[in-house]
Write a protein that holds these residues in place. Structure first.
Motif, PDB file in Angstrom:
ATOM      1  N   VAL A 166       0.833  -1.201   0.000  1.00 24.95           N
ATOM      2  CA  VAL A 166       0.000   0.000   0.000  1.00 24.95           C
ATOM      3  C   VAL A 166       0.870   1.253   0.000  1.00 24.95           C
ATOM      4  O   VAL A 166       0.649   2.193  -0.788  1.00 24.95           O
ATOM      5  N   LEU A 167       1.887   1.292   0.865  1.00 28.18           N
ATOM      6  CA  LEU A 167       2.760   2.460   0.933  1.00 28.18           C
ATOM      7  C   LEU A 167       3.567   2.634  -0.348  1.00 28.18           C
ATOM      8  O   LEU A 167       3.693   3.749  -0.870  1.00 28.18           O
ATOM      9  N   MET A 168       4.111   1.526  -0.865  1.00 24.12           N
ATOM     10  CA  MET A 168       4.919   1.625  -2.070  1.00 24.12           C
ATOM     11  C   MET A 168       4.076   2.007  -3.280  1.00 24.12           C
ATOM     12  O   MET A 168       4.515   2.776  -4.140  1.00 24.12           O
ATOM     13  N   ALA A 169       2.862   1.493  -3.352  1.00 27.47           N
ATOM     14  CA  ALA A 169       1.969   1.863  -4.451  1.00 27.47           C
ATOM     15  C   ALA A 169       1.581   3.335  -4.356  1.00 27.47           C
ATOM     16  O   ALA A 169       1.466   4.031  -5.379  1.00 27.47           O
ATOM     17  N   THR A 170       1.396   3.825  -3.130  1.00 29.82           N
ATOM     18  CA  THR A 170       1.061   5.236  -2.941  1.00 29.82           C
ATOM     19  C   THR A 170       2.191   6.136  -3.439  1.00 29.82           C
ATOM     20  O   THR A 170       1.956   7.142  -4.128  1.00 29.82           O
ATOM     21  N   LEU A 171       3.437   5.794  -3.097  1.00 38.02           N
ATOM     22  CA  LEU A 171       4.578   6.570  -3.572  1.00 38.02           C
ATOM     23  C   LEU A 171       4.619   6.590  -5.100  1.00 38.02           C
ATOM     24  O   LEU A 171       4.855   7.639  -5.718  1.00 38.02           O
ATOM     25  N   TRP A 172       4.384   5.433  -5.699  1.00 41.15           N
ATOM     26  CA  TRP A 172       4.438   5.329  -7.159  1.00 41.15           C
ATOM     27  C   TRP A 172       3.347   6.189  -7.808  1.00 41.15           C
ATOM     28  O   TRP A 172       3.610   6.923  -8.759  1.00 41.15           O
ATOM     29  N   VAL A 173       2.134   6.114  -7.283  1.00 42.09           N
ATOM     30  CA  VAL A 173       1.020   6.894  -7.839  1.00 42.09           C
ATOM     31  C   VAL A 173       1.273   8.388  -7.657  1.00 42.09           C
ATOM     32  O   VAL A 173       1.022   9.192  -8.568  1.00 42.09           O
ATOM     33  N   LEU A 174       1.784   8.782  -6.499  1.00 48.48           N
ATOM     34  CA  LEU A 174       2.054  10.194  -6.241  1.00 48.48           C
ATOM     35  C   LEU A 174       3.082  10.746  -7.220  1.00 48.48           C
ATOM     36  O   LEU A 174       2.897  11.827  -7.793  1.00 48.48           O
ATOM     37  N   TYR A 175       4.175  10.022  -7.410  1.00 42.91           N
ATOM     38  CA  TYR A 175       5.212  10.540  -8.300  1.00 42.91           C
ATOM     39  C   TYR A 175       4.770  10.489  -9.753  1.00 42.91           C
ATOM     40  O   TYR A 175       5.069  11.394 -10.536  1.00 42.91           O
ATOM     41  N   MET A 176       4.056   9.437 -10.133  1.00 45.25           N
ATOM     42  CA  MET A 176       3.531   9.372 -11.495  1.00 45.25           C
ATOM     43  C   MET A 176       2.583  10.539 -11.752  1.00 45.25           C
ATOM     44  O   MET A 176       2.567  11.118 -12.851  1.00 45.25           O
ATOM     45  N   SER A 177       1.814  10.932 -10.739  1.00 48.79           N
ATOM     46  CA  SER A 177       0.887  12.051 -10.888  1.00 48.79           C
ATOM     47  C   SER A 177       1.622  13.351 -11.158  1.00 48.79           C
ATOM     48  O   SER A 177       1.136  14.213 -11.901  1.00 48.79           O
ATOM     49  N   LEU A 178       2.806  13.521 -10.568  1.00 50.28           N
ATOM     50  CA  LEU A 178       3.602  14.724 -10.804  1.00 50.28           C
ATOM     51  C   LEU A 178       4.300  14.676 -12.162  1.00 50.28           C
ATOM     52  O   LEU A 178       4.331  15.665 -12.897  1.00 50.28           O
ATOM     53  N   VAL A 179       4.857  13.525 -12.490  1.00 47.35           N
ATOM     54  CA  VAL A 179       5.589  13.391 -13.756  1.00 47.35           C
ATOM     55  C   VAL A 179       4.676  13.669 -14.946  1.00 47.35           C
ATOM     56  O   VAL A 179       5.065  14.344 -15.905  1.00 47.35           O
ATOM     57  N   ASN A 180       3.446  13.182 -14.883  1.00 41.71           N
ATOM     58  CA  ASN A 180       2.553  13.278 -16.031  1.00 41.71           C
ATOM     59  C   ASN A 180       1.921  14.654 -16.211  1.00 41.71           C
ATOM     60  O   ASN A 180       1.209  14.879 -17.198  1.00 41.71           O
ATOM     61  N   VAL A 181       2.147  15.576 -15.273  1.00 39.91           N
ATOM     62  CA  VAL A 181       1.728  16.972 -15.481  1.00 39.91           C
ATOM     63  C   VAL A 181       2.929  17.907 -15.461  1.00 39.91           C
ATOM     64  O   VAL A 181       2.770  19.122 -15.603  1.00 39.91           O
ATOM     65  N   GLY A 182       4.122  17.343 -15.300  1.00 36.68           N
ATOM     66  CA  GLY A 182       5.326  18.161 -15.175  1.00 36.68           C
ATOM     67  C   GLY A 182       5.838  18.715 -16.483  1.00 36.68           C
ATOM     68  O   GLY A 182       6.716  19.581 -16.479  1.00 36.68           O
ATOM     69  N   GLN A 183       5.310  18.191 -17.610  1.00 36.33           N
ATOM     70  CA  GLN A 183       5.679  18.673 -18.934  1.00 36.33           C
ATOM     71  C   GLN A 183       7.199  18.603 -19.121  1.00 36.33           C
ATOM     72  O   GLN A 183       7.830  17.633 -18.720  1.00 36.33           O
ATOM     73  N   ILE A 184       7.798  19.634 -19.679  1.00 32.44           N
ATOM     74  CA  ILE A 184       9.222  19.552 -19.998  1.00 32.44           C
ATOM     75  C   ILE A 184      10.086  19.484 -18.742  1.00 32.44           C
ATOM     76  O   ILE A 184      11.197  18.957 -18.759  1.00 32.44           O
TER      77      ILE A 184
END
Length: 574
Positions: free
Chosen positions: A142-160
């Motif tokens: 649960v904790l590791m999946a949360t970290l992955w989802v959180l960072y993926m959420s930032l990467v996919n709106v972080g643009q360049i």
């Protein structure tokens, strides 16, 4: 013949031979020395892997917390709200499955009117979870999946700002980390959940692809790697492994060690290049040649990454690359990292190894069967997603740092595909003169946190931290400002003395006074000064030559229409 008296006395006292020794205690061999861990188990390996991965996550979320508002926040240089709205409009204005799969992020579910708060909340939650794992050495799915989802959420709106190869590498490394752990249990040594060999091989497959991809792209990409001359330029202009979306590679922010390594003898640079080819083209295959060679592979790759950390500011890339290398070591190899003693983690692993040696195994439960099935499915998924990656490795038109799926579970990597031989820099300047063309106009330089600017400023040493704006300023220098509209947005913020944007810079020459009336970009070629030379004697680390204007002088009035057409918030002069 009379028997000796001393033995007779011992027999009468009931002492026939040496007194029997008490059985050795746990964690000790019969000689009384601490027992050694047996090879083939990976309990301690999992702890080291989780701590290393949590450290990289912590740095990544720390960078996000410090810089996201300025880069992609409500009034950022490339606001993520504008980006999400454009994605939504592309899919007919609806938040559908296609929309979410194009840009997977939890921000679709949140209120966009307070994007700064949302970005801070994601970063702080990631910092909290990664800190707990880093300190405790234990985690669950649960904790590791949360970290992955959180960072993926930032990467996919972080643009360049988030388009570097290590963002995908962290997501792939973090995705495998989910399956290292039990579902709910929070324990460093969850007895019912031994470390999955499938996950370990997933990590070994990852480091194999990272290193081999980097080696192949070099051989195919630039003649200087084949004639062994690339290291002549590496430290001054070509020391960074990845640029956004692939392409050439150079070093945006050299460190002080790079300055001296650049001036090494020619034969040392040839040795460096040959060593690089050996480590990236030969050593990766060691991972498939048995335990001893796999351990040698892990040790060599970690040593290689440590050398790169010392010689260049490559963000958290090299620290992240160490993580999958740790999967090459078992408990017997990593035992020296853990203290001995009754009740210690090392002692507990010894007990479990002894129980296993006696044939005592945990009974098979529904949970263990389910977990084995999930891990097997993970192996099949990674194998299936690896097909295009392998085809890319074998292709003469190999691309690097690309993802073939929106979740970035299995990616292709590479480094230094081609090398630039000259270092270009954009220097931003402002003036308080009402006439930008006046001969007496005094132009003053803005200084960035780490990017070369002031000739006398010592190169910084910041790894594993990452100044995203500094890196993108370097890439912008090899293109025109039309290809990097955000730099005009930055110029507008400097014209307003915008505090949020200026927090990304090291020096504002207009601090404490009225903002500049004009801002311009100047194009320069930079080179290291020579140790012991005239410029070095003057305290200069760099020498530079002006190439011409990068963008012309701009005033506040010039940018109103530009900002409005791109839906950028118009900054208010302070």
């Amino acid at each position: 013949m009379a028997a000796p008296e001393e033995p007779l006395r011992k027999r009468k006292a009931g002492v026939v031979g040496p007194a029997p020794e008490s059985p050795p205690g746990p964690g000790r061999d019969p000689a009384g020395c601490p027992a050694r861990l047996r090879a083939g188990t990976f309990w301690l390996t999992r702890i080291v892997l989780l701590k290393a991965l949590a450290f990289v996550y912590f740095v990544a979320f720390l960078v996000a917390f410090h810089q996201n508002k300025q880069l992609i926040g409500d009034t950022g240089l490339l606001p993520c709200r504008v980006y999400l709205r454009s994605v939504q409009q592309h899919f007919r204005g609806q938040v559908s499955w296609e929309t979410v799969s194009y840009a997977p992020t939890v921000l679709w579910l949140l209120d966009w009117s307070h994007m700064d708060f949302n970005l801070d909340a994601l970063a702080l939650l990631g910092l909290g979870i990664s800190s707990f794992i880093l300190v405790s050495g234990c985690a669950n799915m649960v904790l590791m999946a949360t970290l992955w989802v959180l960072y993926m959420s930032l990467v996919n709106v972080g643009q360049i700002w988030y388009s570097f190869g290590w963002e995908s590498q962290l997501l792939e490394t973090g995705f495998l980390g989910i399956f290292l752990c039990p579902l709910w249990t929070l324990s460093p040594l969850p007895r019912g959940t031994p470390t999955s060999r499938i996950v370990l091989w997933g990590y070994r497959w990852l480091i194999f692809r990272i290193m081999l991809g980097a080696g192949l792209i070099k051989i195919r990409g630039d003649q200087c790697w084949r004639d062994l001359t690339c290291m002549d330029f590496h430290y001054e202009v070509s020391g960074a492994a990845v640029r956004p979306c692939g392409g050439t590679g150079t070093q945006p922010v050299p460190n002080p060690v790079a300055y001296f390594l650049h001036h090494s003898p020619w034969w040392f640079h040839r040795f460096e290049t040959l060593s690089n080819h050996f480590l990236e083209l030969v050593v990766p295959f060691f991972v498939f040649l048995g335990r001893q060679m796999c351990i040698l592979h892990g040790a060599l790759q970690i040593l290689f990454q440590m050398v790169l950390i010392i010689s260049g500011n490559l963000s958290f890339l090299n620290w992240l690359t160490i993580v999958p290398s740790l999967a090459c070591f078992d408990d017997a190899t990593l035992g020296f990292l853990f203290p001995s003693g009754p009740g210690s983690l090392k002692d507990q692993v010894l007990r479990m190894q002894e129980e296993e040696a006696r044939g005592a195994r945990a009974p098979r439960t529904r949970g263990s069967v389910a977990r084995y099935t999930v891990n097997l499915a993970l192996g099949v998924l990674v194998a299936w997603l690896s097909v295009p990656v392998v085809l890319n490795l074998l292709s003469p038109q190999q691309v690097m740092n690309s993802s073939f799926n929106p979740l970035r579970i299995v990616n292709t990597y590479g480094a230094f595909g081609s090398i630039t031989k000259e270092r270009m820099e954009v220097i931003l300047q402002g003036t308080a003169s009402p006439n930008a063309s006046a001969p007496d106009a005094k132009w003053e330089d803005y200084e960035f946190k780490c990017k070369p600017g002031d000739l006398k400023r010592r190169p910084c040493l910041i790894s594993p931290y990452h100044h995203r704006l500094d890196w993108l300023m370097w890439f912008a220098a090899f293109q025109t400002y039309e290809h990097n509209e955000w730099i005009i947005h930055l110029a507008g913020k400097l014209l307003a003395n915008d505090a949020q944007a200026l927090s990304l810079l090291a020096l504002n020459p207009f601090a404490g006074r009225a903002p500049p009336r004009w801002v311009r970009g100047e194009h320069y070629r930079y080179k290291f000064s020579r140790p012991g030379g005239t410029h070095a004697a003057e305290g200069k680390w760099w020498i530079r030559k002006r190439l011409g204007p990068y963008f012309p002088p701009l005033s506040f009035q010039d940018l109103k229409g530009y900002f409005r057409s791109r839906e950028w918030p118009y900054p208010k002069p302070e």
